[in-house]
Scaffold this motif. Structure first.
Motif, short mmCIF file in Angstrom:
data_model
loop_
_atom_site.label_atom_id
_atom_site.label_comp_id
_atom_site.label_asym_id
_atom_site.label_seq_id
_atom_site.Cartn_x
_atom_site.Cartn_y
_atom_site.Cartn_z
N VAL A 178 0.86 -1.18 0.00
CA VAL A 178 0.00 0.00 0.00
C VAL A 178 0.90 1.23 0.00
N SER A 179 0.89 1.93 -1.12
CA SER A 179 1.82 3.06 -1.29
C SER A 179 1.36 3.93 -2.44
N ASP A 180 1.09 5.20 -2.15
CA ASP A 180 0.71 6.14 -3.21
C ASP A 180 1.79 6.22 -4.27
N ARG A 181 3.02 6.40 -3.80
CA ARG A 181 4.12 6.57 -4.75
C ARG A 181 4.41 5.28 -5.52
N GLY A 182 4.28 4.18 -4.82
CA GLY A 182 4.46 2.90 -5.50
C GLY A 182 3.41 2.69 -6.58
N ALA A 183 2.16 3.03 -6.26
CA ALA A 183 1.07 2.82 -7.20
C ALA A 183 1.20 3.72 -8.43
N ARG A 184 1.82 4.91 -8.22
CA ARG A 184 2.02 5.83 -9.34
C ARG A 184 3.30 5.50 -10.11
N GLY A 185 4.01 4.49 -9.66
CA GLY A 185 5.24 4.10 -10.34
C GLY A 185 6.42 5.00 -10.00
N GLU A 186 6.28 5.83 -8.94
CA GLU A 186 7.36 6.75 -8.58
C GLU A 186 8.36 6.12 -7.62
N ARG A 187 8.00 4.98 -7.09
CA ARG A 187 8.92 4.29 -6.19
C ARG A 187 8.81 2.80 -6.41
N LYS A 188 9.95 2.13 -6.40
CA LYS A 188 9.97 0.69 -6.57
C LYS A 188 9.50 0.05 -5.28
N ASP A 189 8.71 -0.99 -5.40
CA ASP A 189 8.23 -1.71 -4.23
C ASP A 189 9.38 -2.52 -3.64
N ALA A 190 9.88 -2.11 -2.49
CA ALA A 190 11.01 -2.82 -1.87
C ALA A 190 10.53 -3.89 -0.90
N ALA A 202 0.36 9.10 9.57
CA ALA A 202 0.30 10.17 8.58
C ALA A 202 -1.12 10.26 8.03
N PRO A 203 -1.47 11.45 7.53
CA PRO A 203 -2.85 11.64 7.06
C PRO A 203 -3.31 10.59 6.04
N ARG A 204 -2.40 10.11 5.21
CA ARG A 204 -2.79 9.14 4.18
C ARG A 204 -2.71 7.69 4.67
N ASP A 205 -2.30 7.44 5.90
CA ASP A 205 -2.17 6.05 6.39
C ASP A 205 -3.54 5.50 6.80
N VAL A 206 -4.13 4.70 5.93
CA VAL A 206 -5.49 4.21 6.20
C VAL A 206 -5.61 2.70 6.06
N THR A 207 -4.48 2.01 5.97
CA THR A 207 -4.56 0.56 5.78
C THR A 207 -5.33 -0.15 6.90
#
Lengths: 191, 191, 191
Positions: free
Chosen positions: A27-39, A93-98
């Motif tokens: 679960v990652s905004d940046r990961g989903a947008r392809g801006e960060r590799k899923d580590a 963080a505000p976006r942490d909703v998992t």
């Protein structure tokens, strides 16, 4: 060194025939947008493979309640996963909703998993207390939230691993006695 | 000896510019009726001041769900507190309703804070297990319940303090990586 | 050897006059069908008797939310129990619904009891983390879930025992200060 690529992998079947089909949801905004590799996903997959779990699904979704809840429902109800591990979105963080997205789809919570992971992490860092990870059961699927960092995710997975096989068997309806197993464990320790 | 009166105090600004505005809400029927002096509020304020928190609001409210919920909402939404600590009303007596009043206004719970406080207190007294303290986030405000006794309140605050700065920064949208911070901590310990 | 039969037993009255009326509810499909003897109920009764609790009600009910909720409501509201202990149905098997049935009737939860029991059990077996036991208050009654095995049930009861007298007194409206009692405990330890 592990020479198998994920595609080659076949997990050991559970000795009693219960499913070990596992999904990892990053679960990652940046990961989903392809801006960060899923580590974290690959690191979790590696560790689960070593333990005999069949990781048959990996996906990256954004930090949105609806996106996370939807994929958890699909992986449980349609893909019939035995185990779904999420990684990311468990902080404050505000976006942490998992956790909220997970609670929304659980039939029954398993509070002891979050407690055990936090208690173990708290011996390493006080920041462990702000992990809001939850765990629980939907149908015949166990869903557990792990933190987002590769290190944190694997450390928390290590806490779960000794309890997972029995938990998955019971969730899938294994009629054997919990008490007997637990007593065997305790006797094993006493020897 | 601390020679500053609360009015003189100015908290250290957070190095990254995040708010440390703090409110202390004492929940006590007798305190609200003026039959008992608020002992826990001033002790908490003193300790928070030492840590660089700006205590800009203190109030005593009765053990009523509506009274507690209302003030928590006002302090979060209108007064824009970064942190609200309640003291009192966390036990099992019929009038102890602070956790219920808090849960009613939280957007997201942070279960690990209550767990960590109880685990620490449990090493001192078995009565710790009946503290029903909860913690969580409303908007950009962290709200945490502490016990009613001055000693219990401060002991529990000590458990939170190492995690608070990072928690408040993240709640207010600090985009830095949790993982990095946690790794620094761990490396720090390893040295 | 204990030579008293349950019928002979009279519990010590609480020194302050608060009720110690206790019920044990065994949650077991096979027990309710008469296919299995209730092993945990009698073991819990024995241990509670030693501690001065008056076990005045024992019943076996099936693993059904409605059956468990109904008996908890009756024992709280009509039979005016001070304490209800359930045993069984706290795991992750499809029929394990005791926590859900309990949560459905609680006015206020006491999360620290489940946490403390799991933390203690976790030092013996990792399977402790899948106990989903909850505890809480309905009216003037404390309700606590214990595991189903006699050994697990008694081990978990041992964790609760030091906190129970004070908890039951407070639930029944004892106006004495928690803080004072806790400080006495701590001082006692320091001596």
């Amino acid at each position: 060194m592990n020479v198998h690529s994920p595609a080659d992998r076949k997990s050991e079947p559970d000795r009693k025939g219960f499913s070990r089909r596992t999904a990892i949801v990053t679960v990652s905004d940046r990961g989903a947008r392809g801006e960060r590799k899923d580590a974290s996903g690959p690191v979790l997959e590696e560790r689960l493979f070593e333990e005999g779990y069949q990781v048959c699904f990996k996906e990256v979704v954004p930090d949105e309640v609806e996106a996370v809840s939807s994929i958890l429902k699909r992986l449980s109800d349609e893909e019939k996963m035995a185990l779904i591990l999420t990684t990311g979105g468990t902080g404050v963080a505000p976006r942490d909703v998992t956790p909220e997205a997970t609670l929304a789809v659980l039939d029954r919570t398993v509070p002891g998993m979050g407690e055990a992971m936090r208690a173990a992490s708290l011996t390493k860092t006080p920041h462990a207390m702000i992990s809001r990870a939850v765990a629980g059961v939907r149908g015949m699927t166990l869903i557990v939230n792990l933190p987002g960092s590769p290190k944190g995710a694997v450390e928390n997975l290590e806490v779960l691993l000794p309890a997972l096989p029995h938990a998955l068997d019971k969730i899938q309806g294994d009629p054997s006695e919990c008490a007997a197993m637990i007593h065997e464990d305790v006797r094993g320790k006493d020897r």
